[in-house]
Design an enzyme around this catalytic site. Sequence first.
Site, short mmCIF file in Angstrom:
data_model
loop_
_atom_site.label_atom_id
_atom_site.label_comp_id
_atom_site.label_asym_id
_atom_site.label_seq_id
_atom_site.Cartn_x
_atom_site.Cartn_y
_atom_site.Cartn_z
N LYS A 158 -34.12 -13.04 -4.45
CA LYS A 158 -33.55 -13.52 -3.18
C LYS A 158 -34.60 -14.41 -2.53
O LYS A 158 -35.33 -14.02 -1.61
CB LYS A 158 -33.21 -12.31 -2.30
N1 PMP Z 1 -25.15 -13.10 -3.02
C1 PMP Z 1 -25.97 -13.87 -2.29
C2 PMP Z 1 -26.36 -15.20 -2.80
C3 PMP Z 1 -26.45 -13.41 -1.06
O1 PMP Z 1 -27.28 -14.17 -0.32
C4 PMP Z 1 -26.04 -12.15 -0.58
C5 PMP Z 1 -26.47 -11.67 0.77
N2 PMP Z 1 -27.75 -11.18 0.78
C6 PMP Z 1 -25.21 -11.36 -1.39
C7 PMP Z 1 -24.77 -11.88 -2.60
C8 PMP Z 1 -24.80 -9.98 -0.96
O2 PMP Z 1 -25.87 -9.08 -1.09
P1 PMP Z 1 -26.06 -7.86 -0.11
O3 PMP Z 1 -24.83 -7.04 -0.18
O4 PMP Z 1 -27.25 -7.13 -0.62
O5 PMP Z 1 -26.28 -8.42 1.24
#
Ligand code: PMP
Length: 297
Positions: A158
């Site tokens: 991320k």
């Molecule tokens: N995909 C991307 C590219 C994201 O930025 C996010 C948000 N963080 C998610 C999926 C969803 O992940 P999460 O449920 O951990 O927020």
Amino acid sequence: MPRRPEGGAVKVWIDGAIVDGPDAKIPVTDHGLLYGDGVFEGIRVYGGAVFRLADHLRRLAAGARAIGLEIPGGLPGVEKILRATAIAYAAPDAYIRLLVTRGDGELGVDPTSCTNPRIVCIVDEVRLYPEAKRKSGLDLITSSLRKPNADALDPRIKSLNYLNSVLAKREARLAGADEALLQNAAGRVAETSVANVFVYRHGILRTPPATDGALEGITRDSVLEIASEEGLGVRVESLGRFDLFDADEVFLTGTGARIVPVATLDGQPIGEPGVHPLTDRLSLAFTDYTRCHGSPL
Ligand code: PMP
């Protein structure tokens, strides 16, 4: 700063102090700004408890390790900062944006001059989609952009480099849609700009694997757990656009998005228009789930 009724004034931890949003400043020499060099997490506080905090910290640490970034003070240090900032925000519900940047350094992508990674913790509220759309469902377009392959930039990191998501979202907004569906180079569904995709048909709930370009979302993981506890068939497998058109229901999951139904893809209604009983059921179950998976502040 004025206090908004929903939450507190924006609070930011930066360089050793908690300040109000407008007073939070970052040097232009930070490689997070110059090159998107760093990692981040989006985390929610529900009813005074941080949702799945340990999992967010684990993912942050994994991303940092993958890019050779040392988190100052380690995870206990980050957690202390996060808690202090969230407490200063003084509202039961909040959105936490936690960043670890490469820190200040010389111009040039070489990170070796960046010897002090910087932690920034922003606590605010977030609303990704209008409330009415959260009920009626989002309009998606298929983005002309592709999700980078894992050998270009692993989607499990991320990173602060979200240009791919920004451009996909921009494309959707320019087309009058709410959100963009991203496929990988092979044309398999990856995810949307900031959320994972789920497809439901005939009692089976499916979502693409990380190897197809999906972030291993914490909301995604929660929904997989809730759905299997509810007795649904649950599969992590490759999907194509066809699977969305053929679905009874499609929904997105994310920390910011939570669980939100999809109404159309490229103008084509998905399932029965305006009706998404499974998505509604899972949303309710997710609200219960957040109550017992939080770490109190
Ligand atoms: N995909 C991307 C590219 C994201 O930025 C996010 C948000 N963080 C998610 C999926 C969803 O992940 P999460 O449920 O951990 O927020």
